[in-house]
Write a protein that holds these residues in place. Sequence first.
Motif, PDB file in Angstrom:
ATOM      1  N   GLN A 250       0.832  -1.191   0.000  1.00 18.91           N
ATOM      2  CA  GLN A 250       0.000   0.000   0.000  1.00 18.91           C
ATOM      3  C   GLN A 250       0.874   1.252   0.000  1.00 18.91           C
ATOM      4  O   GLN A 250       0.566   2.245  -0.684  1.00 18.91           O
ATOM      5  N   ALA A 251       1.976   1.232   0.759  1.00 19.59           N
ATOM      6  CA  ALA A 251       2.894   2.372   0.799  1.00 19.59           C
ATOM      7  C   ALA A 251       3.492   2.642  -0.579  1.00 19.59           C
ATOM      8  O   ALA A 251       3.634   3.798  -0.988  1.00 19.59           O
ATOM      9  N   VAL A 252       3.856   1.579  -1.302  1.00 16.34           N
ATOM     10  CA  VAL A 252       4.402   1.751  -2.646  1.00 16.34           C
ATOM     11  C   VAL A 252       3.406   2.504  -3.526  1.00 16.34           C
ATOM     12  O   VAL A 252       3.755   3.484  -4.200  1.00 16.34           O
ATOM     13  N   TYR A 253       2.161   2.051  -3.536  1.00 16.68           N
ATOM     14  CA  TYR A 253       1.139   2.708  -4.348  1.00 16.68           C
ATOM     15  C   TYR A 253       0.911   4.151  -3.890  1.00 16.68           C
ATOM     16  O   TYR A 253       0.778   5.076  -4.713  1.00 16.68           O
ATOM     17  N   GLN A 254       0.862   4.329  -2.586  1.00 19.87           N
ATOM     18  CA  GLN A 254       0.571   5.662  -2.049  1.00 19.87           C
ATOM     19  C   GLN A 254       1.669   6.656  -2.422  1.00 19.87           C
ATOM     20  O   GLN A 254       1.398   7.767  -2.880  1.00 19.87           O
ATOM     21  N   TYR A 255       2.934   6.254  -2.219  1.00 18.19           N
ATOM     22  CA  TYR A 255       4.047   7.154  -2.527  1.00 18.19           C
ATOM     23  C   TYR A 255       4.124   7.430  -4.024  1.00 18.19           C
ATOM     24  O   TYR A 255       4.365   8.568  -4.444  1.00 18.19           O
ATOM     25  N   ALA A 256       3.943   6.378  -4.827  1.00 18.11           N
ATOM     26  CA  ALA A 256       4.003   6.559  -6.281  1.00 18.11           C
ATOM     27  C   ALA A 256       2.919   7.517  -6.749  1.00 18.11           C
ATOM     28  O   ALA A 256       3.142   8.345  -7.639  1.00 18.11           O
ATOM     29  N   GLU A 261       5.082   9.158  -9.662  1.00 18.42           N
ATOM     30  CA  GLU A 261       6.134   8.305 -10.216  1.00 18.42           C
ATOM     31  C   GLU A 261       5.483   7.095 -10.886  1.00 18.42           C
ATOM     32  O   GLU A 261       4.792   6.321 -10.233  1.00 18.42           O
ATOM     33  N   PRO A 262       5.673   6.906 -12.195  1.00 21.32           N
ATOM     34  CA  PRO A 262       5.048   5.771 -12.877  1.00 21.32           C
ATOM     35  C   PRO A 262       5.574   4.423 -12.369  1.00 21.32           C
ATOM     36  O   PRO A 262       6.786   4.236 -12.235  1.00 21.32           O
ATOM     37  N   ILE A 263       4.663   3.510 -12.078  1.00 21.63           N
ATOM     38  CA  ILE A 263       4.992   2.137 -11.721  1.00 21.63           C
ATOM     39  C   ILE A 263       3.955   1.235 -12.376  1.00 21.63           C
ATOM     40  O   ILE A 263       2.972   1.721 -12.925  1.00 21.63           O
ATOM     41  N   THR A 264       4.179  -0.061 -12.316  1.00 21.07           N
ATOM     42  CA  THR A 264       3.161  -1.019 -12.723  1.00 21.07           C
ATOM     43  C   THR A 264       2.808  -1.851 -11.503  1.00 21.07           C
ATOM     44  O   THR A 264       3.522  -1.829 -10.491  1.00 21.07           O
ATOM     45  N   ASN A 265       1.719  -2.603 -11.595  1.00 18.61           N
ATOM     46  CA  ASN A 265       1.371  -3.457 -10.461  1.00 18.61           C
ATOM     47  C   ASN A 265       2.455  -4.493 -10.200  1.00 18.61           C
ATOM     48  O   ASN A 265       2.716  -4.872  -9.053  1.00 18.61           O
ATOM     49  N   GLU A 266       3.089  -4.969 -11.252  1.00 22.32           N
ATOM     50  CA  GLU A 266       4.159  -5.953 -11.085  1.00 22.32           C
ATOM     51  C   GLU A 266       5.370  -5.331 -10.408  1.00 22.32           C
ATOM     52  O   GLU A 266       5.945  -5.909  -9.483  1.00 22.32           O
ATOM     53  N   THR A 267       5.777  -4.120 -10.847  1.00 26.21           N
ATOM     54  CA  THR A 267       6.955  -3.503 -10.225  1.00 26.21           C
ATOM     55  C   THR A 267       6.643  -2.989  -8.817  1.00 26.21           C
ATOM     56  O   THR A 267       7.542  -2.896  -7.976  1.00 26.21           O
ATOM     57  N   ALA A 268       5.373  -2.665  -8.545  1.00 28.29           N
ATOM     58  CA  ALA A 268       5.002  -2.283  -7.180  1.00 28.29           C
ATOM     59  C   ALA A 268       5.290  -3.434  -6.230  1.00 28.29           C
ATOM     60  O   ALA A 268       5.845  -3.244  -5.133  1.00 28.29           O
ATOM     61  N   TRP A 269       4.915  -4.620  -6.657  1.00 28.78           N
ATOM     62  CA  TRP A 269       5.179  -5.819  -5.857  1.00 28.78           C
ATOM     63  C   TRP A 269       6.690  -6.007  -5.663  1.00 28.78           C
ATOM     64  O   TRP A 269       7.165  -6.315  -4.572  1.00 28.78           O
ATOM     65  N   PHE A 280      10.557   3.833   4.677  1.00 27.05           N
ATOM     66  CA  PHE A 280      11.609   4.790   4.353  1.00 27.05           C
ATOM     67  C   PHE A 280      12.402   4.328   3.134  1.00 27.05           C
ATOM     68  O   PHE A 280      12.696   5.115   2.228  1.00 27.05           O
ATOM     69  N   PHE A 281      12.741   3.047   3.089  1.00 25.15           N
ATOM     70  CA  PHE A 281      13.455   2.477   1.946  1.00 25.15           C
ATOM     71  C   PHE A 281      12.600   2.641   0.683  1.00 25.15           C
ATOM     72  O   PHE A 281      13.086   3.043  -0.382  1.00 25.15           O
ATOM     73  N   ILE A 282      11.310   2.348   0.799  1.00 25.01           N
ATOM     74  CA  ILE A 282      10.397   2.480  -0.343  1.00 25.01           C
ATOM     75  C   ILE A 282      10.378   3.924  -0.842  1.00 25.01           C
ATOM     76  O   ILE A 282      10.469   4.193  -2.042  1.00 25.01           O
ATOM     77  N   SER A 283      10.269   4.872   0.082  1.00 21.34           N
ATOM     78  CA  SER A 283      10.224   6.278  -0.324  1.00 21.34           C
ATOM     79  C   SER A 283      11.521   6.697  -0.994  1.00 21.34           C
ATOM     80  O   SER A 283      11.504   7.480  -1.954  1.00 21.34           O
ATOM     81  N   CYS A 284      12.657   6.173  -0.507  1.00 21.66           N
ATOM     82  CA  CYS A 284      13.950   6.486  -1.129  1.00 21.66           C
ATOM     83  C   CYS A 284      13.991   5.988  -2.573  1.00 21.66           C
ATOM     84  O   CYS A 284      14.480   6.677  -3.473  1.00 21.66           O
ATOM     85  N   VAL A 285      13.488   4.784  -2.795  1.00 22.44           N
ATOM     86  CA  VAL A 285      13.487   4.216  -4.151  1.00 22.44           C
ATOM     87  C   VAL A 285      12.547   5.005  -5.060  1.00 22.44           C
ATOM     88  O   VAL A 285      12.881   5.307  -6.208  1.00 22.44           O
ATOM     89  N   ILE A 286      11.364   5.350  -4.558  1.00 24.21           N
ATOM     90  CA  ILE A 286      10.418   6.120  -5.368  1.00 24.21           C
ATOM     91  C   ILE A 286      10.999   7.484  -5.738  1.00 24.21           C
ATOM     92  O   ILE A 286      10.809   7.979  -6.859  1.00 24.21           O
ATOM     93  N   LEU A 287      11.739   8.105  -4.808  1.00 26.96           N
ATOM     94  CA  LEU A 287      12.219   9.472  -5.003  1.00 26.96           C
ATOM     95  C   LEU A 287      13.651   9.559  -5.517  1.00 26.96           C
ATOM     96  O   LEU A 287      14.119  10.662  -5.804  1.00 26.96           O
ATOM     97  N   ASN A 288      14.363   8.439  -5.617  1.00 31.68           N
ATOM     98  CA  ASN A 288      15.785   8.535  -5.954  1.00 31.68           C
ATOM     99  C   ASN A 288      15.999   9.131  -7.336  1.00 31.68           C
ATOM    100  O   ASN A 288      15.142   9.042  -8.218  1.00 31.68           O
ATOM    101  N   GLU A 289      17.141   9.752  -7.505  1.00 29.21           N
ATOM    102  CA  GLU A 289      17.423  10.512  -8.716  1.00 29.21           C
ATOM    103  C   GLU A 289      18.527   9.873  -9.549  1.00 29.21           C
ATOM    104  O   GLU A 289      19.332  10.566 -10.178  1.00 29.21           O
ATOM    105  N   SER A 290      18.598   8.571  -9.555  1.00 29.02           N
ATOM    106  CA  SER A 290      19.619   7.882 -10.345  1.00 29.02           C
ATOM    107  C   SER A 290      19.357   8.091 -11.832  1.00 29.02           C
ATOM    108  O   SER A 290      18.211   8.239 -12.265  1.00 29.02           O
TER     109      SER A 290
END
Length: 577
Positions: A250-256, A261-269, A280-290
């Motif tokens: 749920q956090a992945v979907y909420q942050y995205a 930030e575009p994601i798919t249901n598969e990549t959310a999982w 916190f780790f999830i938010s870092c991945v959603i927001l990272n600037e790589s």
Amino acid sequence: MQYPLNEKIGEPALFVGREKEFNSFNKWLGNIPKRLSKSRVIIARRKSGKTAFVQRIFNQLWSDNGAVIPFYFEFGENKMWYPNLAIKYYRIFASQYIAFLTRTQKLVKHPLSLEQIREFGVSEAITPLIDDVDFLIQNKKVGGSHDLMWDLACSAPHRFADLYDQRFLVILDEFQYITQYIYPDQHYKTAPIDTLAGSYHHLSESKIAPMLVTGSYADLLLKIMSKYLEAGRLKQIRFYPYLTKDEGLQAVYQYAQFYEEPITNETAWQINELCMADPFFISCVILNESEGKDLTTSEGVINAVNYEISAKTAEMSQNWAIYIELTVAQVNNLNAKQILLYLSKHNSRYFTPQKLKEELHLELEPNDIYRQLLILKEADLITQGVADIDFRGLEDGTLNLVLRNRFEKEIKTAAPNLKTEFAEEIAKLTHKNRQLQGKLNHYAGKFAEHILATAFRSRKRFALSKFFQNVLDTTPLNLQKVKERVVIQREDGKAMEIDIVAESVCGRVVLVEVKKTQTPIGLTLVEDFQEKVEVYQSHFPDAMVLPAYFSYGGFVDKAHDFCVEHGIGMAEEILEW
């Protein structure tokens, strides 16, 4: 719910999960009016969500406007003169107290001055406010009774609770800093007052104003409690950074959604699995600037997660560096790093210095190993067991990844290939793909609007009949914009919310209502949705509206017949994702 205290998490909807923790704390909060609740201390590492949790408790109590008055104070990492702390503490307490009594939210965000507090005390005949302010003003000067100023301030919640038969919850965030940054002289030339925590020795036993204390450095906080508050006065609550798997997804979907930030249901999982449901780790991945970041593919997820662990400039890596550098500066040798990495890897077991010597083939004597273990413990990188010679690594998967990235090459001469390991983990998930659909339907009962919206965004062209039955228009859509929780207004001004609005380049618009009840929905709810469709159509007369209804619990016969009659698509599970 109201949010008079500005939560550090930002947008309140970003707070996800913690259902188990709230259930426990709500029982505890419910016993405060009956004077049955003992003070508590939450012990957790940085970025574990504890501040967001206690701030949400404050806002919850404030919004309830019940028998418990919340008071929140954060001890900062900045130097402060002793009497200034007393005044700041009292101003925030009195302002939050007045805010609660008068239901004035802005006083929580912008505390009153001492003079304004006194003026309120005069207007409402609250004599203690008048007397307290007079005493603080008179004694702030150099040579004043600074000890008494602080005693008056820190005891205020208990005194007011006792005098007016009220109940307070005293929330003290990052309590360990009280011993490190408060100085007896205004020029900070002497040592800080390390005994200041003792001010709460008797207050921690209050049943009319119990305390809820937090701290990010477990070993330091426990030492303070043991020395100044006595071990049993605050019940210890270990607060782990990880959510449940359901809450993590749920956090992945909420942050995205909020960070667009575009994601798919598969990549959310996949993000949830690789981040171990750590918000916190999830938010870092959603927001990272790589560079080249793309969270719509498995490879993109692997690169983003690896970046947060490996890049020294990444937020996740920097957060752990605070802990690690503290230790390396004191024990900068291969043996200490090897011990730390080994304990982190085998964190389900306790080890004695002798056992570590044998398993790691260390040339150090057990006493030398013991001394290094103590330093690692004081840096909050390992924990000590009931027996003084037992030590164990933290049950923290993110720490293990960061440690391996930092030290494994130095110890084993070969750097870990974390990207390959992440890819293997994703391959295992993909192999279990048949199971994922069933789990997805389970999650759909919790946050179907996110899953549906993400599925819409991740497809270039599709027919709505892929998701819903009874769809009259099966021509493929080409969606260009998918929005969630769109608010529209009726002519009389009443606000109405549509869960998903998806616009196609051809001028068609998909409107979706989502209901997540376990039981079938009735006719009234479907009729309410039809009214929303008609209101939306009145606002956008040129749009061709395709209505659809997702009901996790199904439809009663009359609701089903109404949908057929009005061309409303229906679904009880998500078959495409």
